[in-house]
Design a protein around this motif. Structure first.
Motif, PDB file in Angstrom:
ATOM      1  N   GLN A   4       5.094  11.206  -7.139  1.00 55.96           N
ATOM      2  CA  GLN A   4       4.772  12.526  -7.003  1.00 55.96           C
ATOM      3  C   GLN A   4       5.150  13.396  -7.775  1.00 55.96           C
ATOM      4  OE1 GLN A   4       6.697  13.454  -3.015  1.00 55.96           O
ATOM      5  NE2 GLN A   4       5.033  12.681  -1.962  1.00 55.96           N
ATOM      6  N   LEU A   5       4.504  14.491  -7.858  1.00 54.25           N
ATOM      7  CA  LEU A   5       4.723  15.559  -8.811  1.00 54.25           C
ATOM      8  C   LEU A   5       5.993  16.463  -8.353  1.00 54.25           C
ATOM      9  CD1 LEU A   5       1.601  17.754  -9.250  1.00 54.25           C
ATOM     10  CD2 LEU A   5       2.515  16.633 -11.018  1.00 54.25           C
ATOM     11  N   SER A   6       6.804  16.499  -9.374  1.00 51.55           N
ATOM     12  CA  SER A   6       8.054  17.318  -9.208  1.00 51.55           C
ATOM     13  C   SER A   6       7.710  18.663  -8.438  1.00 51.55           C
ATOM     14  CB  SER A   6       8.948  17.274 -10.306  1.00 51.55           C
ATOM     15  OG  SER A   6       8.668  18.367 -11.087  1.00 51.55           O
ATOM     16  N   PRO A   7       8.638  19.011  -7.683  1.00 51.89           N
ATOM     17  CA  PRO A   7       8.620  20.617  -7.372  1.00 51.89           C
ATOM     18  C   PRO A   7       8.346  21.662  -8.596  1.00 51.89           C
ATOM     19  CG  PRO A   7      10.366  19.759  -6.028  1.00 51.89           C
ATOM     20  CD  PRO A   7      10.162  18.750  -7.156  1.00 51.89           C
ATOM     21  N   THR A  10       5.009  21.075  -9.939  1.00 48.53           N
ATOM     22  CA  THR A  10       3.932  21.712  -9.071  1.00 48.53           C
ATOM     23  C   THR A  10       3.944  23.236  -8.986  1.00 48.53           C
ATOM     24  OG1 THR A  10       4.209  19.963  -7.413  1.00 48.53           O
ATOM     25  CG2 THR A  10       3.207  21.960  -6.510  1.00 48.53           C
ATOM     26  N   LEU A  13       2.285  24.255 -12.587  1.00 45.99           N
ATOM     27  CA  LEU A  13       0.679  24.094 -12.128  1.00 45.99           C
ATOM     28  C   LEU A  13       0.151  25.354 -11.650  1.00 45.99           C
ATOM     29  CD1 LEU A  13       0.102  20.404 -11.645  1.00 45.99           C
ATOM     30  CD2 LEU A  13      -0.837  21.517 -13.361  1.00 45.99           C
ATOM     31  N   ARG A  14       0.716  25.498 -10.284  1.00 42.08           N
ATOM     32  CA  ARG A  14       0.501  26.626  -9.622  1.00 42.08           C
ATOM     33  C   ARG A  14       0.386  28.264 -10.350  1.00 42.08           C
ATOM     34  NH1 ARG A  14      -0.954  25.021  -4.634  1.00 42.08           N
ATOM     35  NH2 ARG A  14       0.099  23.310  -3.606  1.00 42.08           N
ATOM     36  N   ILE A  31      -4.096  19.874  -6.612  1.00 45.52           N
ATOM     37  CA  ILE A  31      -2.534  19.590  -6.839  1.00 45.52           C
ATOM     38  C   ILE A  31      -1.810  18.748  -5.541  1.00 45.52           C
ATOM     39  CG2 ILE A  31      -0.338  20.643  -6.858  1.00 45.52           C
ATOM     40  CD1 ILE A  31      -1.680  23.051  -8.399  1.00 45.52           C
ATOM     41  N   PRO A  32      -2.346  18.925  -4.416  1.00 48.01           N
ATOM     42  CA  PRO A  32      -1.607  18.098  -3.540  1.00 48.01           C
ATOM     43  C   PRO A  32      -2.194  16.596  -3.373  1.00 48.01           C
ATOM     44  CG  PRO A  32      -2.804  20.021  -2.326  1.00 48.01           C
ATOM     45  CD  PRO A  32      -3.143  19.947  -3.830  1.00 48.01           C
ATOM     46  N   THR A  34      -2.446  14.824  -6.460  1.00 48.16           N
ATOM     47  CA  THR A  34      -2.193  14.452  -7.909  1.00 48.16           C
ATOM     48  C   THR A  34      -0.661  13.928  -7.886  1.00 48.16           C
ATOM     49  OG1 THR A  34      -3.422  16.442  -8.690  1.00 48.16           O
ATOM     50  CG2 THR A  34      -2.017  15.686 -10.104  1.00 48.16           C
ATOM     51  N   ARG A  35      -0.787  12.703  -8.677  1.00 43.26           N
ATOM     52  CA  ARG A  35       0.422  11.996  -8.793  1.00 43.26           C
ATOM     53  C   ARG A  35       0.636  11.922 -10.393  1.00 43.26           C
ATOM     54  NH1 ARG A  35       3.072  10.006  -4.543  1.00 43.26           N
ATOM     55  NH2 ARG A  35       3.414   8.012  -5.429  1.00 43.26           N
ATOM     56  N   LEU A  49      -1.408  12.765 -15.375  1.00 44.39           N
ATOM     57  CA  LEU A  49      -1.607  13.003 -14.021  1.00 44.39           C
ATOM     58  C   LEU A  49      -2.956  12.264 -13.657  1.00 44.39           C
ATOM     59  CD1 LEU A  49      -1.072  16.831 -13.954  1.00 44.39           C
ATOM     60  CD2 LEU A  49       0.552  15.046 -13.560  1.00 44.39           C
TER      61      LEU A  49
END
Length: 151
Positions: A4-7, A10, A13-14, A31-32, A34-35, A49
């Protein structure tokens, strides 16, 4: 093995994909789904990613990188969001420092200058197949290593 993407990734990216344009909207929606599939071998936080293409639509045609931002603090560092075929493909950090940057800059930093590649021809960056990004003489010298589930 994908993770998973780290917080922090994430949040980065946002923050970089803010905007009401169709490209930003489409990439934000990915984004949700994406790995992380690879990490940079130099120890920096750069990641390759992969998006579940059955769960998210591609972004409309656009230049690459989709976004480039420069952070002045705490490190002088650039961050790029790259895509392939309309899907998120990398989140890259680069700097002129000899030391790898091991944490994403604070997305709320007031010292951020964003350059969206699709609207600006003054900055161009390219990601090579080895996972390095080069821009204005700065780069991450290492390739990307496979992501591991042990963090």
């Amino acid at each position: 093995m994908a993770e998973q993407l780290s917080p922090e990734a994430t949040a980065t990216l946002r923050a970089l994909l803010t905007g009401s344009d169709p490209v930003s909207n489409a990439l934000l929606a990915q984004i949700p789904h994406t790995r992380v599939v690879r990490r940079c071998g130099c120890g920096c936080v750069t990641v390759d990613l992969e998006v579940d293409r059955t769960a998210a639509a591609p972004a409309p045609p656009h230049d690459n990188p989709a976004v480039n931002a420069w952070y002045g603090a705490p490190h002088s560092a650039g961050v790029m969001v790259g895509t392939e075929g309309g899907y998120l493909s990398f989140l890259e950090i680069y700097s002129v420092s000899d030391e790898p940057i091991t944490a994403w800059p604070d997305p709320a930093s007031s010292n951020t200058e964003q350059v969206r590649a699709r609207t600006s021809s003054t900055f161009r960056a390219a990601k090579t197949r080895t996972g390095t990004a080069e821009s204005g003489g700065v780069s991450c010298p290492a390739g990307v290593a496979e992501a591991s589930s042990d963090g």
